[in-house]
Enzyme design. Structure first.
Site, PDB file in Angstrom:
ATOM      1  N   LYS A 101     -21.674  26.877   6.065  1.00 20.31           N
ATOM      2  CA  LYS A 101     -21.717  28.037   6.982  1.00 20.31           C
ATOM      3  C   LYS A 101     -20.313  28.430   7.441  1.00 20.31           C
ATOM      4  CE  LYS A 101     -22.572  27.017  11.511  1.00 20.31           C
ATOM      5  NZ  LYS A 101     -21.554  27.519  12.459  1.00 20.31           N
ATOM      6  N   ASN A 102     -19.517  27.429   7.855  1.00 26.00           N
ATOM      7  CA  ASN A 102     -18.211  27.755   8.431  1.00 26.00           C
ATOM      8  C   ASN A 102     -17.180  28.133   7.369  1.00 26.00           C
ATOM      9  OD1 ASN A 102     -19.289  27.412  10.915  1.00 26.00           O
ATOM     10  ND2 ASN A 102     -18.348  25.415  11.325  1.00 26.00           N
ATOM     11  N   CYS A 162     -20.324  29.688  26.733  1.00 26.14           N
ATOM     12  CA  CYS A 162     -20.864  29.008  25.553  1.00 26.14           C
ATOM     13  C   CYS A 162     -21.387  27.644  25.983  1.00 26.14           C
ATOM     14  CB  CYS A 162     -19.750  28.850  24.520  1.00 26.14           C
ATOM     15  SG  CYS A 162     -20.212  27.871  23.098  1.00 26.14           S
ATOM     16  N   ARG A 184     -14.357  27.918  25.359  1.00 23.99           N
ATOM     17  CA  ARG A 184     -14.040  28.560  24.079  1.00 23.99           C
ATOM     18  C   ARG A 184     -13.406  29.944  24.226  1.00 23.99           C
ATOM     19  NH1 ARG A 184     -18.738  27.671  19.792  1.00 23.99           N
ATOM     20  NH2 ARG A 184     -17.023  27.781  18.354  1.00 23.99           N
ATOM     21  N   ASP A 189     -18.096  18.432  15.209  1.00 29.91           N
ATOM     22  CA  ASP A 189     -19.414  18.899  14.753  1.00 29.91           C
ATOM     23  C   ASP A 189     -20.315  17.756  14.275  1.00 29.91           C
ATOM     24  OD1 ASP A 189     -18.752  21.468  15.370  1.00 29.91           O
ATOM     25  OD2 ASP A 189     -18.268  22.074  13.323  1.00 29.91           O
ATOM     26  N   ARG A 208     -29.504  28.203  12.780  1.00 31.02           N
ATOM     27  CA  ARG A 208     -28.185  28.846  12.610  1.00 31.02           C
ATOM     28  C   ARG A 208     -27.378  28.144  11.529  1.00 31.02           C
ATOM     29  NH1 ARG A 208     -24.831  29.153  17.823  1.00 31.02           N
ATOM     30  NH2 ARG A 208     -23.459  29.917  16.186  1.00 31.02           N
TER      31      ARG A 208
HETATM   32  N1  EPU Z   1      -9.267  27.200  22.029  1.00 35.08           N
HETATM   33  C1  EPU Z   1      -8.594  27.820  23.055  1.00 35.08           C
HETATM   34  N2  EPU Z   1      -8.146  29.095  22.844  1.00 35.08           N
HETATM   35  C2  EPU Z   1      -8.329  29.758  21.670  1.00 35.08           C
HETATM   36  C3  EPU Z   1      -9.005  29.110  20.623  1.00 35.08           C
HETATM   37  C4  EPU Z   1      -9.472  27.813  20.827  1.00 35.08           C
HETATM   38  O1  EPU Z   1      -8.416  27.261  24.138  1.00 35.08           O
HETATM   39  O2  EPU Z   1      -7.894  30.909  21.549  1.00 35.08           O
HETATM   40  C5  EPU Z   1      -9.774  25.832  22.229  1.00 35.08           C
HETATM   41  C6  EPU Z   1     -11.295  25.762  22.217  1.00 35.08           C
HETATM   42  O3  EPU Z   1     -11.856  26.114  23.469  1.00 35.08           O
HETATM   43  C7  EPU Z   1     -11.544  24.337  21.817  1.00 35.08           C
HETATM   44  C8  EPU Z   1     -10.388  24.054  20.845  1.00 35.08           C
HETATM   45  O4  EPU Z   1      -9.397  25.026  21.129  1.00 35.08           O
HETATM   46  O5  EPU Z   1     -11.443  23.516  22.937  1.00 35.08           O
HETATM   47  C9  EPU Z   1     -10.736  24.130  19.377  1.00 35.08           C
HETATM   48  O6  EPU Z   1     -11.526  25.269  19.112  1.00 35.08           O
HETATM   49  P1  EPU Z   1     -11.488  26.056  17.742  1.00 35.08           P
HETATM   50  O7  EPU Z   1     -10.865  27.387  17.973  1.00 35.08           O
HETATM   51  O8  EPU Z   1     -10.945  25.213  16.661  1.00 35.08           O
HETATM   52  O9  EPU Z   1     -13.047  26.290  17.474  1.00 35.08           O
HETATM   53  P2  EPU Z   1     -13.664  27.529  16.721  1.00 35.08           P
HETATM   54  O10 EPU Z   1     -12.719  28.024  15.703  1.00 35.08           O
HETATM   55  O11 EPU Z   1     -14.214  28.496  17.719  1.00 35.08           O
HETATM   56  C10 EPU Z   1     -14.761  26.220  14.745  1.00 35.08           C
HETATM   57  C11 EPU Z   1     -16.136  26.024  14.191  1.00 35.08           C
HETATM   58  C12 EPU Z   1     -16.947  25.179  15.165  1.00 35.08           C
HETATM   59  C13 EPU Z   1     -16.230  23.839  15.340  1.00 35.08           C
HETATM   60  C14 EPU Z   1     -14.793  24.069  15.803  1.00 35.08           C
HETATM   61  C15 EPU Z   1     -13.970  22.803  15.895  1.00 35.08           C
HETATM   62  C16 EPU Z   1     -16.470  28.014  12.866  1.00 35.08           C
HETATM   63  C17 EPU Z   1     -17.172  29.308  12.683  1.00 35.08           C
HETATM   64  N3  EPU Z   1     -16.751  27.331  13.992  1.00 35.08           N
HETATM   65  O12 EPU Z   1     -14.917  26.871  16.003  1.00 35.08           O
HETATM   66  O13 EPU Z   1     -18.222  24.975  14.572  1.00 35.08           O
HETATM   67  O14 EPU Z   1     -16.904  23.062  16.282  1.00 35.08           O
HETATM   68  O15 EPU Z   1     -14.109  24.961  14.895  1.00 35.08           O
HETATM   69  O16 EPU Z   1     -13.921  22.167  14.663  1.00 35.08           O
HETATM   70  O17 EPU Z   1     -15.716  27.598  12.007  1.00 35.08           O
HETATM   71  C18 EPU Z   1     -20.527  24.531  14.554  1.00 35.08           C
HETATM   72  O18 EPU Z   1     -20.541  24.780  13.334  1.00 35.08           O
HETATM   73  O19 EPU Z   1     -21.507  23.992  15.141  1.00 35.08           O
HETATM   74  C19 EPU Z   1     -19.363  24.868  15.344  1.00 35.08           C
HETATM   75  C20 EPU Z   1     -19.395  25.012  16.674  1.00 35.08           C
END
Ligand code: EPU
Length: 416
Positions: free
Chosen positions: A22-23, A115, A120, A303, A395
């Site tokens: 998915k990701n 969330c 996030r 995850d 999902r």
């Molecule tokens: N963060 C910030 N500011 C930002 C971006 C991130 O503070 O602008 C923080 C987040 O709040 C978090 C950390 O940085 O504490 C890491 O978040 P990240 O941005 O890496 O998460 P994401 O890109 O929103 C993806 C996956 C998630 C997975 C995370 C961590 C996708 C579509 N989603 O989310 O997947 O948990 O990386 O590996 O790729 C899932 O599949 O169940 C899922 C939640």
């Protein structure tokens, strides 16, 4: 609302085919906005998040067809907006921001809001875009981005962010000059996206390391690729074999993406053997309690934290589980406790004292991976569990009840 009814206690035995990730699919779908025309992706799972992204692309003017091969035609984009209704159901909708700005130099996207697993925010995405010359305004709950030209920049992410790295890598593809992304995410899904962008004509080096360099080009052209296997789905089935004391062979996976998970499951007493694209897993004796701490790739993935906790609930000692990525990703704890798990929370650490057995109970899914941990707990528990709100599960886990019942689980989806 559909629910799952699970009669626990059957060891799982047989083969499970792992689906596409998915990701990986979600950023690939967003990337279709950068190059006008027909894109094609194979090994695409049927999941609610993919349908949500199809709806978002349709809102913008891209048509799509999905029958495990997903074809998207992005020739006629007319609306440069990601509306609140879609972003609030799937935060990955923010992935259209980079592509929209790359190709059209403007975008309007709803701020994601709250969330279940943590705040996030998307501040790191926005800060990087500002460094590339995008003017960002917040209007009525929406982020509005505009730029005359996007220009290359040296961007250092304060924190590793997966979708942040993906968004900025996509934005940089058509920017003027060179963009260097420091402290980038190294997840296999980031590498897969970079590979697809390169197939479309982008110049990207260093994907898979913490420094990615993108040299902007004038235009990208649509292409096709195969989606990589879902390492989190595979990890979840590894735990399913371990927690029920069965033997599973997972087909169509990438063991090299699963090293941190395999390492910890082996310490916990599972025997795991990989050969090519398959992995065989069985339990040797008792489940041993081991500590984990979540980290960006190649560390132990957040995850998989909830699923690992379900296994540790039946461990022979005490396990400390530290969640370093998200500040609130422990919603499954209260539900696992309803099944008899002995877990205390101390800030970002869960202290899991193994119990001899879990008992079936009515429980509620709260997010995608939390739901998976409840399914795992229920598969091992004595008696019947009923899991409600399983739309979370839908999902990210393709045909979960079909895959599990094919290997001996007593699981039924009750529609309603
Ligand atoms: N963060 C910030 N500011 C930002 C971006 C991130 O503070 O602008 C923080 C987040 O709040 C978090 C950390 O940085 O504490 C890491 O978040 P990240 O941005 O890496 O998460 P994401 O890109 O929103 C993806 C996956 C998630 C997975 C995370 C961590 C996708 C579509 N989603 O989310 O997947 O948990 O990386 O590996 O790729 C899932 O599949 O169940 C899922 C939640």
């Amino acid at each position: 609302m559909d629910r799952l009814v699970i009669q626990g206690g059957s060891p799982l035995n047989g083969e499970v085919q792992i689906s596409g990730a998915k990701n990986c699919v979600l950023p690939l779908m967003a990337a279709t906005l950068i190059a006008s025309g027909r894109h094609s992706f194979s090994n695409v799972p049927h999941l609610r998040d993919i349908r949500t992204m199809q709806s978002l692309l349709a809102h913008m003017g891209a048509t799509s067809q999905h029958n495990h091969i997903l074809q998207i035609d992005s020739s006629d984009i007319h609306t440069l907006e990601a509306p609140y209704d879609l972003v609030k159901t799937m935060r990955a909708s923010v992935l259209v921001l980079g592509p929209m700005l790359a190709r059209y130099r403007r975008a309007r996207i709803s701020l994601p809001g709250g969330c279940a697993i943590g705040a996030r925010p998307i501040n790191l995405h926005l800060k990087a875009l500002e460094q590339m010359g995008v003017e960002i305004d917040l209007e009525h709950g929406y982020v509005v981005g505009r730029a005359k030209r996007l220009r290359g920049a040296v961007i250092t992410f304060e924190q590793v962010t997966v979708t942040g790295t993906e968004n900025i890598m996509m934005a940089a593809c058509l920017a003027d000059g060179v963009t260097v992304l420091k402290n980038s995410a190294r997840e296999p899904e980031v590498v897969a996206l970079a590979d697809y962008l390169k197939r479309m004509g982008a110049h990207i080096e260093g994907a898979g390391t913490d420094e990615i360099t993108v040299t902007g080009v004038h235009e990208l052209t649509p292409s096709s690729c195969e989606v990589i296997p879902d390492r989190i789905e595979a990890g979840t089935y590894l735990v399913a074999a371990g927690i029920t004391g069965g033997i599973l062979k997972l087909k169509g996976c990438r063991p090299d993406y699963l090293q941190a998970i395999i390492q910890k499951l082996s310490e916990a007493g599972l025997s795991i053997e990989s050969s090519g694209d398959s992995i065989e897993v069985r339990r040797k004796g008792k489940i041993r309690s081991v500590n984990i701490e979540t980290h960006p790739f190649p560390g132990f993935p957040t995850d998989m934290q909830a699923q690992f906790m379900a296994l540790m609930a039946l461990g022979s000692g005490v396990s400390l589980i530290k969640e370093s990525i998200f500040e609130n990703r422990f919603m499954h704890v209260l539900e696992l406790q309803r099944m008899g798990a002995d877990i205390d929370l101390d800030g970002r650490t869960a202290i899991v004292r193994g119990v001899r057995k879990l008992s079936g109970a009515p429980v509620m899914a709260t997010d995608l991976r939390a739901s998976a941990s409840l399914v795992l707990g229920a598969l091992a528990a004595e008696g019947v569990s009923e899991i409600t709100r399983i739309y979370h599960l839908d999902r990210g886990y393709e045909a979960i009840e079909k895959k599990l019942s094919a290997v001996g689980a007593k699981i039924e989806r009750v529609r309603g």
